[in-house]
Scaffold this active site. Structure first.
Site, PDB file in Angstrom:
ATOM      1  N   ARG A   1       0.705  -1.337   0.097  1.00  0.00           N
ATOM      2  CA  ARG A   1      -0.125  -0.108  -0.116  1.00  0.00           C
ATOM      3  C   ARG A   1       0.688   1.207  -0.013  1.00  0.00           C
ATOM      4  O   ARG A   1       0.689   2.303  -0.683  1.00  0.00           O
ATOM      5  CB  ARG A   1      -1.139   0.040   1.172  1.00  0.00           C
TER       6      ARG A   1
ATOM      7  N   LYS B   1     -20.626 -16.935   0.599  1.00  0.00           N
ATOM      8  CA  LYS B   1     -22.320 -16.819   0.906  1.00  0.00           C
ATOM      9  C   LYS B   1     -23.007 -16.059  -0.178  1.00  0.00           C
ATOM     10  O   LYS B   1     -22.501 -15.020  -0.423  1.00  0.00           O
ATOM     11  CB  LYS B   1     -22.434 -16.364   2.249  1.00  0.00           C
TER      12      LYS B   1
ATOM     13  N   GLY C   1     -10.400  -8.505  -0.933  1.00  0.00           N
ATOM     14  CA  GLY C   1      -9.155  -9.288  -0.161  1.00  0.00           C
ATOM     15  C   GLY C   1      -9.053 -10.596  -0.388  1.00  0.00           C
ATOM     16  O   GLY C   1      -8.014 -11.070  -0.950  1.00  0.00           O
TER      17      GLY C   1
ATOM     18  N   GLY D   1     -13.560  -3.376   0.432  1.00  0.00           N
ATOM     19  CA  GLY D   1     -15.018  -2.946   0.698  1.00  0.00           C
ATOM     20  C   GLY D   1     -15.580  -2.221  -0.315  1.00  0.00           C
ATOM     21  O   GLY D   1     -16.450  -2.064  -1.106  1.00  0.00           O
TER      22      GLY D   1
HETATM   23  P1  AMP Z   1     -16.085 -14.413   0.634  1.00  0.00           P
HETATM   24  O1  AMP Z   1     -15.301 -13.968   1.989  1.00  0.00           O
HETATM   25  O2  AMP Z   1     -17.557 -14.555   0.789  1.00  0.00           O
HETATM   26  O3  AMP Z   1     -15.530 -13.951  -0.645  1.00  0.00           O
HETATM   27  O4  AMP Z   1     -15.765 -15.978   0.692  1.00  0.00           O
HETATM   28  C1  AMP Z   1     -14.305 -16.427   0.529  1.00  0.00           C
HETATM   29  C2  AMP Z   1     -14.352 -17.662   1.333  1.00  0.00           C
HETATM   30  O5  AMP Z   1     -15.342 -18.601   0.937  1.00  0.00           O
HETATM   31  C3  AMP Z   1     -12.662 -18.277   1.448  1.00  0.00           C
HETATM   32  O6  AMP Z   1     -12.372 -18.329   2.816  1.00  0.00           O
HETATM   33  C4  AMP Z   1     -13.209 -19.955   0.817  1.00  0.00           C
HETATM   34  O7  AMP Z   1     -12.439 -20.737   1.560  1.00  0.00           O
HETATM   35  C5  AMP Z   1     -14.674 -19.972   1.258  1.00  0.00           C
HETATM   36  N1  AMP Z   1     -15.183 -21.119   0.285  1.00  0.00           N
HETATM   37  C6  AMP Z   1     -15.412 -21.055  -1.021  1.00  0.00           C
HETATM   38  N2  AMP Z   1     -15.895 -22.046  -1.565  1.00  0.00           N
HETATM   39  C7  AMP Z   1     -16.501 -22.948  -0.609  1.00  0.00           C
HETATM   40  C8  AMP Z   1     -16.951 -24.094  -0.302  1.00  0.00           C
HETATM   41  N3  AMP Z   1     -17.305 -24.902  -1.519  1.00  0.00           N
HETATM   42  N4  AMP Z   1     -17.336 -24.465   0.682  1.00  0.00           N
HETATM   43  C9  AMP Z   1     -16.831 -23.927   1.729  1.00  0.00           C
HETATM   44  N5  AMP Z   1     -16.046 -22.476   1.875  1.00  0.00           N
HETATM   45  C10 AMP Z   1     -15.863 -22.116   0.739  1.00  0.00           C
END
Ligand code: AMP
Length: 392
Positions: free
Chosen positions: A36, A193, A350, A373
């Site tokens: 950064r 999610k 991130g 973000g």
């Molecule tokens: P996000 O913070 O929503 O971008 O999600 C990223 C996180 O989702 C990472 O830590 C991944 O390990 C997790 N992730 C991705 N695919 C899966 C999956 N099929 N099952 C569980 N965790 C997952």
């Protein structure tokens, strides 16, 4: 584009309040990743070259309006001096006289803006105080632009203002990826999610030609189509929402690419026994942790006909091997097309940056946003107050 850059400003003899993001990782009193700080160097160098005196405004950590010694920006000084190749004058309690008294070629750093509760409240008194310290405001902190704080919007409204080099670069890259992109555009949306990506999907459906949905969130879409996803991470309560998103996409002619095959395991850990099965054949006692090779081939084919790819979120549980395979393979293909000149690739967030670094391709993408973000909010189509303030 509606905002000014350093090239449009007369900075000679002026004090240039420069909002930067130097919220760098620190361990044992030392900066462990200077990225950064390296990225703000062009702005500081150019301000000095135009005869301006840069006064850096920045936050560090989350002190919540109180003085927290471990969150003093002092810790960044050695790295700032090394990267900039000049000495940095630190002013804990700034006033205009002490800024004027510093040598004309000085780089000045003032203490963590978040030590005052007025910063995050965007209290007009703090905006006015900051404005009293300088003549021009330059915002080089795209990654803090989704917050309306005194040092991002309050002060911007009170002084002649412009975007710094990094801010201008970010805005230019984002504009070329979603504002007026070369089509077809493929968006990759992955991660854990659906619930955290609803606004994102809603906006992308209207703007891109194809959305690749991967990671844990793909499971929710599979389940919404009546597929048993066993013990997979899945937001079953969002089945209706997922179906609505699919219907909206169809109505808007936005193709949705979901996994057709998946890698499943019984344990969420590195090296867990795993197998590749059709997306509708996850065993009841297993969980989906990655997209399978046929899905990756389909994603690569979509990249092959696309002109622009915009990427947020991993395609699987990329932190644990071998469930990083799909993310790595797709990222390498996007990088290869980019290198060959057929694709513009922009990524941010991130986890995404970590995933692309792990795949070893971050340098080959057209642009990797330094923001988390703010990148997401921009992809969601939201107005970023820090950017809007530069338009005023
Ligand atoms: P996000 O913070 O929503 O971008 O999600 C990223 C996180 O989702 C990472 O830590 C991944 O390990 C997790 N992730 C991705 N695919 C899966 C999956 N099929 N099952 C569980 N965790 C997952």
């Amino acid at each position: 584009m509606g905002w000014k850059t350093l090239d449009d400003m007369d900075l000679d003899g002026k004090v240039v309040l420069t909002r930067v993001d130097i919220n760098v990782p620190v361990e044992g009193g030392k900066v462990t990743d200077a990225t950064r700080i390296e990225r703000i160097k062009p702005t500081i160098t150019d301000i000095l070259a135009k005869g301006g005196k840069p006064v850096l405004l920045a936050h560090f950590g989350r002190p919540k309006g109180e003085y927290v010694p471990e969150m003093s920006l002092r810790v960044t000084i050695p790295t700032l001096e090394e990267v900039l190749g000049r000495s940095v004058t630190f002013i804990e309690r700034p006033d205009r006289a002490s800024i004027d008294a510093a040598p004309s070629d000085a780089v000045i750093l003032i203490e963590n803006t978040r030590f005052s509760a007025m910063e995050e409240a965007n209290d007009p008194r703090m905006g006015q105080f900051l404005a009293s310290l300088g003549d021009v405001f330059c915002n080089d902190a795209f990654s803090a632009a989704h917050r309306a704080h005194a040092s991002t919007t309050g002060v911007a409204e009170l002084l002649p203002n412009c975007a710094g080099r990094l801010m201008a670069e970010e805005l230019g890259a984002l504009e070329s990826a979603l504002g007026s992109p070369e089509r077809p555009v493929v968006a990759v949306v992955g991660g854990a999610k659906v619930s955290t990506k609803l606004d994102l999907l809603g906006n992308l459906i209207e703007k891109v030609d194809t959305i690749v949905i991967g990671g844990g969130m793909a499971n929710t879409f599979l389940a919404a189509q009546g597929i048993d996803v066993g013990k997979s991470l899945c937001e079953h309560d969002l089945a209706d929402t997922a179906r609505e998103i699919l219907a909206k996409a169809e109505a808007q002619n936005c193709a949705i690419l979901l996994p057709t095959d998946v890698v499943v395991a019984r344990e969420f850990k590195a090296g867990a026994d795993n197998e590749t099965v059709a997306a509708d054949a996850c065993p009841a006692d297993a969980m989906i942790l990655d997209a399978g090779p046929a899905t990756v081939t389909a994603i690569e084919a979509a990249f092959g006909t696309a002109k622009t790819v915009i990427w947020n979120g991993p395609l699987g549980a990329f932190e644990i091997e071998p469930f990083n395979a799909a993310t790595n393979a797709a990222a390498r293909q996007a990088a290869a097309f980019t290198k060959a000149g057929t694709l513009i690739s922009v990524a941010g967030g991130g986890d995404t940056v970590a995933a692309l670094n792990q795949a070893g391709v971050a340098d080959d993408f057209t642009y990797i946003s330094s923001a988390g973000g703010a990148f997401l909010e921009w992809m969601e189509g939201k107005t970023l107050p820090g950017v809007a303030a530069l338009m005023s």
